[in-house]
Enzyme design. Structure first.
Site, PDB file in Angstrom:
ATOM      1  N   SER A 195       0.134  -6.343  -0.600  1.00  0.00           N
ATOM      2  CA  SER A 195       0.067  -4.999  -0.016  1.00  0.00           C
ATOM      3  C   SER A 195      -0.005  -3.966  -1.125  1.00  0.00           C
ATOM      4  O   SER A 195       0.892  -3.886  -1.973  1.00  0.00           O
ATOM      5  CB  SER A 195       1.315  -4.746   0.832  1.00  0.00           C
ATOM      6  OG  SER A 195       1.490  -3.358   0.983  1.00  0.00           O
ATOM      7  N   HIS A 201      -4.016  -6.311   1.626  1.00  0.00           N
ATOM      8  CA  HIS A 201      -3.354  -5.667   2.772  1.00  0.00           C
ATOM      9  C   HIS A 201      -3.236  -4.167   2.487  1.00  0.00           C
ATOM     10  O   HIS A 201      -2.674  -3.750   1.473  1.00  0.00           O
ATOM     11  CB  HIS A 201      -1.976  -6.309   2.954  1.00  0.00           C
ATOM     12  CG  HIS A 201      -1.219  -5.826   4.147  1.00  0.00           C
ATOM     13  ND1 HIS A 201      -1.378  -6.363   5.398  1.00  0.00           N
ATOM     14  CD2 HIS A 201      -0.270  -4.872   4.275  1.00  0.00           C
ATOM     15  CE1 HIS A 201      -0.555  -5.760   6.255  1.00  0.00           C
ATOM     16  NE2 HIS A 201       0.129  -4.844   5.586  1.00  0.00           N
ATOM     17  N   ASP A 258      -1.888  -0.581   3.923  1.00  0.00           N
ATOM     18  CA  ASP A 258      -0.950   0.032   4.871  1.00  0.00           C
ATOM     19  C   ASP A 258      -1.303   1.482   5.123  1.00  0.00           C
ATOM     20  O   ASP A 258      -1.289   2.306   4.208  1.00  0.00           O
ATOM     21  CB  ASP A 258       0.474  -0.058   4.311  1.00  0.00           C
ATOM     22  CG  ASP A 258       0.996  -1.475   4.355  1.00  0.00           C
ATOM     23  OD1 ASP A 258       1.015  -2.067   5.445  1.00  0.00           O
ATOM     24  OD2 ASP A 258       1.373  -2.004   3.285  1.00  0.00           O
ATOM     25  N   MET A 263      -0.248   4.835   7.154  1.00  0.00           N
ATOM     26  CA  MET A 263       0.909   5.450   7.825  1.00  0.00           C
ATOM     27  C   MET A 263       0.632   6.922   8.090  1.00  0.00           C
ATOM     28  O   MET A 263       0.075   7.612   7.225  1.00  0.00           O
ATOM     29  CB  MET A 263       2.146   5.332   6.935  1.00  0.00           C
ATOM     30  CG  MET A 263       2.469   3.905   6.531  1.00  0.00           C
ATOM     31  SD  MET A 263       3.906   3.884   5.471  1.00  0.00           S
ATOM     32  CE  MET A 263       4.023   2.140   5.093  1.00  0.00           C
ATOM     33  N   HIS A 318      -3.633  -2.480   8.067  1.00  0.00           N
ATOM     34  CA  HIS A 318      -2.465  -2.435   8.950  1.00  0.00           C
ATOM     35  C   HIS A 318      -2.212  -0.987   9.342  1.00  0.00           C
ATOM     36  O   HIS A 318      -1.726  -0.191   8.540  1.00  0.00           O
ATOM     37  CB  HIS A 318      -1.265  -3.038   8.190  1.00  0.00           C
ATOM     38  CG  HIS A 318       0.018  -3.002   8.950  1.00  0.00           C
ATOM     39  ND1 HIS A 318       1.243  -3.222   8.342  1.00  0.00           N
ATOM     40  CD2 HIS A 318       0.296  -2.793  10.262  1.00  0.00           C
ATOM     41  CE1 HIS A 318       2.205  -3.139   9.253  1.00  0.00           C
ATOM     42  NE2 HIS A 318       1.657  -2.874  10.425  1.00  0.00           N
ATOM     43  N   MET A 322      -0.242   1.763  10.950  1.00  0.00           N
ATOM     44  CA  MET A 322       1.069   2.169  11.471  1.00  0.00           C
ATOM     45  C   MET A 322       0.919   3.623  11.890  1.00  0.00           C
ATOM     46  O   MET A 322       1.480   4.543  11.278  1.00  0.00           O
ATOM     47  CB  MET A 322       2.139   1.989  10.391  1.00  0.00           C
ATOM     48  CG  MET A 322       2.511   0.523  10.190  1.00  0.00           C
ATOM     49  SD  MET A 322       3.355   0.254   8.620  1.00  0.00           S
ATOM     50  CE  MET A 322       1.951   0.121   7.543  1.00  0.00           C
ATOM     51  N   MET A 346       6.439  -7.868  12.099  1.00  0.00           N
ATOM     52  CA  MET A 346       7.124  -7.114  11.048  1.00  0.00           C
ATOM     53  C   MET A 346       8.483  -7.767  10.803  1.00  0.00           C
ATOM     54  O   MET A 346       9.223  -8.026  11.747  1.00  0.00           O
ATOM     55  CB  MET A 346       7.341  -5.659  11.466  1.00  0.00           C
ATOM     56  CG  MET A 346       6.083  -4.793  11.523  1.00  0.00           C
ATOM     57  SD  MET A 346       5.130  -4.688   9.995  1.00  0.00           S
ATOM     58  CE  MET A 346       6.357  -4.137   8.811  1.00  0.00           C
ATOM     59  N   GLY A 389       7.291   1.195   7.559  1.00  0.00           N
ATOM     60  CA  GLY A 389       7.349   2.537   6.983  1.00  0.00           C
ATOM     61  C   GLY A 389       7.474   2.581   5.468  1.00  0.00           C
ATOM     62  O   GLY A 389       7.010   3.517   4.849  1.00  0.00           O
ATOM     63  N   PHE A 390       8.099   1.574   4.907  1.00  0.00           N
ATOM     64  CA  PHE A 390       8.350   1.614   3.462  1.00  0.00           C
ATOM     65  C   PHE A 390       8.243   0.223   2.853  1.00  0.00           C
ATOM     66  O   PHE A 390       8.553  -0.772   3.521  1.00  0.00           O
ATOM     67  CB  PHE A 390       9.760   2.168   3.178  1.00  0.00           C
ATOM     68  CG  PHE A 390       9.955   3.544   3.747  1.00  0.00           C
ATOM     69  CD1 PHE A 390       9.562   4.669   3.020  1.00  0.00           C
ATOM     70  CD2 PHE A 390      10.495   3.721   5.014  1.00  0.00           C
ATOM     71  CE1 PHE A 390       9.713   5.949   3.563  1.00  0.00           C
ATOM     72  CE2 PHE A 390      10.650   4.997   5.562  1.00  0.00           C
ATOM     73  CZ  PHE A 390      10.258   6.116   4.834  1.00  0.00           C
ATOM     74  N   GLY A 391       7.841   0.187   1.585  1.00  0.00           N
ATOM     75  CA  GLY A 391       7.856  -1.062   0.843  1.00  0.00           C
ATOM     76  C   GLY A 391       9.261  -1.307   0.304  1.00  0.00           C
ATOM     77  O   GLY A 391      10.120  -0.421   0.328  1.00  0.00           O
ATOM     78  N   GLY A 392       9.486  -2.525  -0.157  1.00  0.00           N
ATOM     79  CA  GLY A 392      10.726  -2.841  -0.857  1.00  0.00           C
ATOM     80  C   GLY A 392      11.978  -2.929  -0.007  1.00  0.00           C
ATOM     81  O   GLY A 392      13.086  -2.834  -0.532  1.00  0.00           O
ATOM     82  N   ASP A 415       5.280  -9.528   7.472  1.00  0.00           N
ATOM     83  CA  ASP A 415       5.149  -8.361   6.608  1.00  0.00           C
ATOM     84  C   ASP A 415       6.507  -7.684   6.445  1.00  0.00           C
ATOM     85  O   ASP A 415       7.084  -7.199   7.422  1.00  0.00           O
ATOM     86  CB  ASP A 415       4.125  -7.408   7.259  1.00  0.00           C
ATOM     87  CG  ASP A 415       3.832  -6.181   6.412  1.00  0.00           C
ATOM     88  OD1 ASP A 415       4.360  -6.076   5.292  1.00  0.00           O
ATOM     89  OD2 ASP A 415       3.066  -5.318   6.884  1.00  0.00           O
ATOM     90  N   GLY A 416       6.987  -7.672   5.217  1.00  0.00           N
ATOM     91  CA  GLY A 416       8.242  -6.981   4.909  1.00  0.00           C
ATOM     92  C   GLY A 416       9.264  -7.913   4.293  1.00  0.00           C
ATOM     93  O   GLY A 416       9.715  -8.855   4.937  1.00  0.00           O
ATOM     94  N   GLY A 417       9.570  -7.654   3.045  1.00  0.00           N
ATOM     95  CA  GLY A 417      10.603  -8.453   2.378  1.00  0.00           C
ATOM     96  C   GLY A 417      10.193  -9.891   2.085  1.00  0.00           C
ATOM     97  O   GLY A 417      11.051 -10.755   1.904  1.00  0.00           O
ATOM     98  N   GLY A 455       4.292  -7.002  -0.939  1.00  0.00           N
ATOM     99  CA  GLY A 455       4.115  -5.753  -1.670  1.00  0.00           C
ATOM    100  C   GLY A 455       4.858  -5.790  -2.980  1.00  0.00           C
ATOM    101  O   GLY A 455       4.304  -6.135  -4.028  1.00  0.00           O
TER     102      GLY A 455
HETATM  103  C1  DX5 Z   1       5.912  -1.782   5.425  1.00  0.00           C
HETATM  104  C2  DX5 Z   1       4.478  -2.220   5.167  1.00  0.00           C
HETATM  105  C3  DX5 Z   1       4.394  -3.382   4.264  1.00  0.00           C
HETATM  106  C4  DX5 Z   1       4.963  -3.148   2.885  1.00  0.00           C
HETATM  107  C5  DX5 Z   1       5.668  -4.409   2.514  1.00  0.00           C
HETATM  108  O1  DX5 Z   1       5.965  -0.897   6.472  1.00  0.00           O
HETATM  109  O2  DX5 Z   1       3.830  -2.570   6.389  1.00  0.00           O
HETATM  110  O3  DX5 Z   1       3.086  -3.943   4.199  1.00  0.00           O
HETATM  111  O4  DX5 Z   1       4.025  -2.846   1.897  1.00  0.00           O
HETATM  112  O5  DX5 Z   1       6.360  -4.215   1.338  1.00  0.00           O
HETATM  113  P1  DX5 Z   1       7.366  -5.298   0.750  1.00  0.00           P
HETATM  114  O6  DX5 Z   1       6.588  -6.586   0.607  1.00  0.00           O
HETATM  115  O7  DX5 Z   1       7.785  -4.706  -0.539  1.00  0.00           O
HETATM  116  O8  DX5 Z   1       8.483  -5.439   1.756  1.00  0.00           O
HETATM  117 ZN    ZN Z   2       1.876  -3.747   6.208  1.00  0.00          ZN
END
Ligand code: DX5
Ligand code: ZN
Length: 223
Positions: free
Chosen positions: A9, A34, A36, A38, A67, A69, A138, A143-146, A177-179, A199
């Site tokens: 991502s 990927h 994202d 938003m 993706h 959102m 999800m 909404g956020f990475g990391g 997707d996520g973590g 990501g």
């Molecule tokens: C979160 C995004 C993800 C994000 C994942 O809302 O949809 O695609 O980039 O980030 P990581 O892999 O760091 O959780």
């Molecule tokens: Zn995503």
């Protein structure tokens, strides 16, 4: 036969050199990129739009996994198709017209996917499986990475894999997707996920080749 697909991502990439970041992971043999999107309404963050997708498109032949959102995704899908998306996922929570929106994407010869936030039940997609190429679960709140992986999602992935089997729809890809990182990849792939969005565990790492190799190695899929 489903195969493992790694989809870094770009949300965690260095936005001041996005083109170079994408070229780097494309050269490392990732399966999809990927992207994202938003809108600050459906999720509390704003990222990128179709102009950026269009600008990045000529840099690589690696498929773009977009993706969305965003609220009312059907309003913007034509623009993302035109910008070069190869697969579009949108949230079932973001429109009352899920099946119509899926058909809109497929009519343009783009792969169509639905995304579910952690609290959305699998029953929301059970009766539209013939219109779907992939289901994105999800594993954090979008909404956020990391963010930290939500462990209860392993059971949800397993239940989705079982539902697809029961309904003779096992060809549908399951994306998570996520973590997703070395410490979570084994559990999600063993439960049935085959498309891994990553990501911070790829773009947040100095050695991206090593990061990707570790994710593949830890996965429960053989290829
Ligand atoms: C979160 C995004 C993800 C994000 C994942 O809302 O949809 O695609 O980039 O980030 P990581 O892999 O760091 O959780
Ligand atoms: Zn995503």
């Amino acid at each position: 036969m489903k195969t493992l697909q790694l989809a870094p991502s770009i949300l965690s990439a260095d936005f001041s050199r996005l083109g170079a970041e994408i070229e780097e992971v494309a050269n490392l043999g990732v399966d999809w990129i990927h992207i994202d999107v938003m809108d600050g309404r459906f999720v509390p963050n704003i990222s990128i739009g179709p102009l950026v997708v269009r600008a990045l498109r000529p840099l690589t032949s690696v498929p773009f996994d977009v993706h969305l959102m965003i609220a009312e995704p059907e309003r913007y899908i034509p623009e993302f198709i035109d910008a070069g998306a190869d697969l579009i996922s949108f949230h079932v929570e973001a429109t009352p017209h899920v099946q119509r929106t899926l058909q809109m994407i497929r009519k343009a010869n783009v792969r169509a996917a639905v995304a579910l936030t952690p609290s959305t039940p699998l029953s929301t997609v059970e009766h539209i499986l013939p219109d779907v190429d992939m289901i994105l679960l999800m594993t954090v709140n979008p909404g956020f990475g990391g963010q930290k992986f939500i462990p209860q999602m392993v059971d949800k992935i397993r239940q989705l894999a079982e539902m697809l089997e029961r309904r003779q729809a096992s060809h549908i890809d399951i994306e998570v997707d996520g973590g997703i990182a070395v410490d979570t990849v084994r559990a999600v792939t063993a439960a049935g996920a085959n498309v891994l969005v990553a990501g911070s565990s790829v773009f947040g790492q100095h050695d991206r080749a090593k990061a990707l190799a570790q994710l593949r190695q830890e996965s429960a899929w053989t290829s």
